[in-house]
Scaffold this motif. Structure first.
Motif, PDB file in Angstrom:
ATOM      1  N   ALA A 249       0.849  -1.490  -0.102  1.00 16.05           N
ATOM      2  CA  ALA A 249       0.053  -0.144  -0.145  1.00 16.05           C
ATOM      3  C   ALA A 249       0.879   1.359   0.239  1.00 16.05           C
ATOM      4  N   ALA A 250       1.796   1.214   0.796  1.00 16.30           N
ATOM      5  CA  ALA A 250       2.568   2.504   0.697  1.00 16.30           C
ATOM      6  C   ALA A 250       3.295   2.672  -0.268  1.00 16.30           C
ATOM      7  N   LYS A 251       4.314   1.549  -1.182  1.00 13.15           N
ATOM      8  CA  LYS A 251       4.605   1.386  -2.287  1.00 13.15           C
ATOM      9  C   LYS A 251       4.151   2.155  -3.323  1.00 13.15           C
ATOM     10  N   ALA A 252       2.392   1.641  -3.368  1.00 12.66           N
ATOM     11  CA  ALA A 252       1.486   1.945  -4.692  1.00 12.66           C
ATOM     12  C   ALA A 252       1.527   4.320  -4.507  1.00 12.66           C
ATOM     13  N   VAL A 253       1.249   4.272  -2.860  1.00 10.49           N
ATOM     14  CA  VAL A 253       1.411   5.761  -3.043  1.00 10.49           C
ATOM     15  C   VAL A 253       2.186   6.224  -2.659  1.00 10.49           C
ATOM     16  N   GLN A 254       3.583   5.962  -2.846  1.00  8.41           N
ATOM     17  CA  GLN A 254       4.542   6.375  -2.916  1.00  8.41           C
ATOM     18  C   GLN A 254       5.026   6.993  -4.661  1.00  8.41           C
ATOM     19  N   LEU A 255       4.366   5.775  -5.301  1.00  5.63           N
ATOM     20  CA  LEU A 255       4.107   5.612  -7.319  1.00  5.63           C
ATOM     21  C   LEU A 255       3.454   7.248  -7.510  1.00  5.63           C
ATOM     22  N   VAL A 256       2.381   7.652  -7.026  1.00  7.83           N
ATOM     23  CA  VAL A 256       1.868   8.478  -7.027  1.00  7.83           C
ATOM     24  C   VAL A 256       2.297  10.172  -6.105  1.00  7.83           C
ATOM     25  N   VAL A 257       3.259  10.205  -5.357  1.00 12.70           N
ATOM     26  CA  VAL A 257       3.845  11.147  -4.183  1.00 12.70           C
ATOM     27  C   VAL A 257       5.277  11.171  -5.822  1.00 12.70           C
ATOM     28  N   ASN A 258       6.207  10.393  -6.293  1.00 15.66           N
ATOM     29  CA  ASN A 258       7.166  10.653  -6.781  1.00 15.66           C
ATOM     30  C   ASN A 258       6.542  10.985  -8.190  1.00 15.66           C
ATOM     31  N   LYS A 259       5.099  11.453  -8.495  1.00 16.71           N
ATOM     32  CA  LYS A 259       4.739  11.741 -10.064  1.00 16.71           C
ATOM     33  C   LYS A 259       5.318   9.804 -10.935  1.00 16.71           C
ATOM     34  N   GLU A 260       5.378   8.710 -10.536  1.00 20.00           N
ATOM     35  CA  GLU A 260       4.806   8.149 -10.925  1.00 20.00           C
ATOM     36  C   GLU A 260       3.860   7.351 -11.565  1.00 20.00           C
ATOM     37  N   ALA A 261       2.622   7.448 -10.702  1.00 22.49           N
ATOM     38  CA  ALA A 261       1.125   7.472 -11.443  1.00 22.49           C
ATOM     39  C   ALA A 261       0.501   8.556 -11.806  1.00 22.49           C
ATOM     40  N   ASP A 262      -0.151   8.481 -11.189  1.00 24.35           N
ATOM     41  CA  ASP A 262      -1.530  10.067 -11.219  1.00 24.35           C
ATOM     42  C   ASP A 262      -3.008   9.453 -10.494  1.00 24.35           C
ATOM     43  N   PHE A 263      -3.013   8.224  -9.535  1.00 23.88           N
ATOM     44  CA  PHE A 263      -3.729   7.823  -9.276  1.00 23.88           C
ATOM     45  C   PHE A 263      -4.094   6.128  -8.450  1.00 23.88           C
ATOM     46  N   ILE A 264      -4.388   5.930  -7.727  1.00 22.90           N
ATOM     47  CA  ILE A 264      -4.318   4.960  -6.834  1.00 22.90           C
ATOM     48  C   ILE A 264      -5.778   3.905  -6.789  1.00 22.90           C
ATOM     49  N   MET A 265      -6.226   2.456  -6.773  1.00 25.11           N
ATOM     50  CA  MET A 265      -7.311   2.018  -6.665  1.00 25.11           C
ATOM     51  C   MET A 265      -6.564   0.532  -5.549  1.00 25.11           C
ATOM     52  N   LYS A 266      -8.083   0.857  -4.819  1.00 22.90           N
ATOM     53  CA  LYS A 266      -7.263  -0.858  -3.541  1.00 22.90           C
ATOM     54  C   LYS A 266      -7.016  -1.841  -4.574  1.00 22.90           C
TER      55      LYS A 266
END
Length: 298
Positions: A80-97
Motif C-alpha cells: 500500500a505504501a509503495k502504491a502511494v509512493q508511486l503517486v508522490v513520485n509522479k510515477e502514477a496519477d491515482f491509486i486503486m484498492k
C-alpha cells in the motif's frame, strides 16, 4: 452532461492517458477490470503486490502481463505504501484498492510524511445508473465518514459537487436525505439539512443548489413531492443524495445494486489524487467504471 456510466469511459479515453497504481493487486476481479481498462486504452497500470500470486491469477484469466509493470511486494502494508509512493513520485496519477482492507490503504494515503493527505476532508462518492431514474445519481457518503457533523457534511458536499461538475452537471442539485422532510429539533439530520440549505441560499456553498430536509421519496420523485405539497427545485430531480450517516449510505447503495440492479462507480475524494474504491463484492464492470471515473478526475 454525462448521463450514462459508459460515457465516463469515453470521457476517460478522450483525455491524456493516466497511470493507475493498484495496491495489493493479487485480486481476480480487480485484475480483470484493470486489464480491461488497459486494453481499452483508458490507463496504464502498475501492479503492486505479490508477483507470484499476480502471475498465477493472470495465467488463469489468460491475461497478458506484458502490458503491465509489476512491483513485487508481498507485505500488504508495504505494498500500500509503495502504491502511494508511486503517486508522490509522479510515477502514477491515482491509486486503486486491491486485496487489502480499506483501513490499511487509507493509513498509507494519510501518512503525514509520505502520503497523499491534504487539508480537505476525505469522503466517498458512488455514482449510480439505474433504469428507474432519469439520470446518474451521486450518493455520499456511504463508505468513509461514519457520523458526519455539519462541518463534515460541508466537505462531503464540496467533494461530490466537484465530481458532478466533472460529469458536466453545471449546478448539481443536492438533497440532504432525512427520515422526514420537515425540520424536527429532535432529529439532528433535519437541523443539518436546514443549515446546509440556508448556507446554499446565502452563497456559502457555491456551484450547487441544496434543499432539505427531503425524504428519499420526494428527493427522487416529483409525484411524491407533489403529493406531499413540497415545492422545491431539487425535489424529484436530485443529482446528489447526501445521507445522514454511513449506515444509511451503505444500505441505500447496496439496495440500489441488489434490488434495483443499478450499475455503479466509486471513488474517495479529498486526497491529492482520487482513490478508486468499491466493495470487494462489486463486479469487474463496476470496478472498470470506477477506474474510468478516477481517470477523469485526475
Amino acid at each position: 452532461m454525462i448521463t450514462k456510466l459508459e460515457e465516463i469511459i469515453e470521457k476517460a479515453k478522450s483525455g491524456k492517458k493516466k497511470t493507475l497504481a493498484i495496491a495489493v493487486a493479487q485480486d481476480e476481479v480487480v485484475l480483470k477490470a484493470v486489464y480491461e481498462a488497459v486494453s481499452e486504452n483508458i490507463i496504464n497500470a502498475v501492479l503492486v503486490g505479490d508477483e507470484d500470486k499476480i502471475i498465477s491469477i493472470a495465467k488463469n484469466l489468460n491475461i497478458d502481463l506484458s502490458k503491465f509493470k509489476i512491483i513485487d511486494e508481498k507485505d500488504i502494508k508495504k505494498a500500500a505504501a509503495k502504491a502511494v509512493q508511486l503517486v508522490v513520485n509522479k510515477e502514477a496519477d491515482f491509486i486503486m484498492k486491491g486485496m487489502l482492507g480499506t483501513a490499511d490503504l487509507l493509513r498509507a494515503v494519510l501518512n503525514k510524511e509520505c502520503g497523499l493527505k491534504t487539508n480537505n476532508l476525505l469522503s466517498h462518492v458512488m455514482v449510480y445508473e439505474t433504469s428507474n431514474y432519469h439520470k446518474l445519481i451521486l450518493l455520499t457518503d456511504g463508505g468513509m465518514v461514519t457520523y458526519p457533523e455539519l462541518k463534515d457534511k460541508v466537505g462531503i458536499i464540496k467533494n461530490a459537487v466537484n465530481l458532478a461538475h466533472v460529469l458536466g452537471v453545471d449546478c448539481p442539485k443536492v438533497a440532504p436525505i432525512c427520515a422526514v422532510e420537515v425540520v424536527n429539533s429532535n432529529m439532528q439530520a433535519t437541523l443539518d439539512a436546514a443549515a446546509l440549505t440556508a448556507m446554499s441560499q446565502r452563497g456559502q456553498l457555491k456551484g450547487c443548489i441544496i434543499d432539505g430536509p427531503l425524504g428519499l421519496d420526494n428527493a427522487i420523485s416529483k409525484e411524491a413531492a407533489k403529493h406531499k405539497g413540497i415545492i422545491s427545485d431539487v425535489a424529484g430531480d436530485s443529482d446528489i443524495l447526501l445521507v445522514p450517516n454511513i449506515e444509511a449510505g451503505n444500505f441505500l447503495g447496496k439496495s440500489l445494486t441488489y434490488f434495483a440492479g443499478a450499475e455503479s462507480a466509486g471513488v474517495i475524494l479529498g486526497a491529492k489524487c482520487p482513490v478508486v474504491l468499491v466493495s470487494r463484492a462489486d463486479s469487474a464492470q463496476s470496478k472498470l467504471y470506477s477506474i474510468a471515473l478516477g481517470a477523469t478526475l485526475v
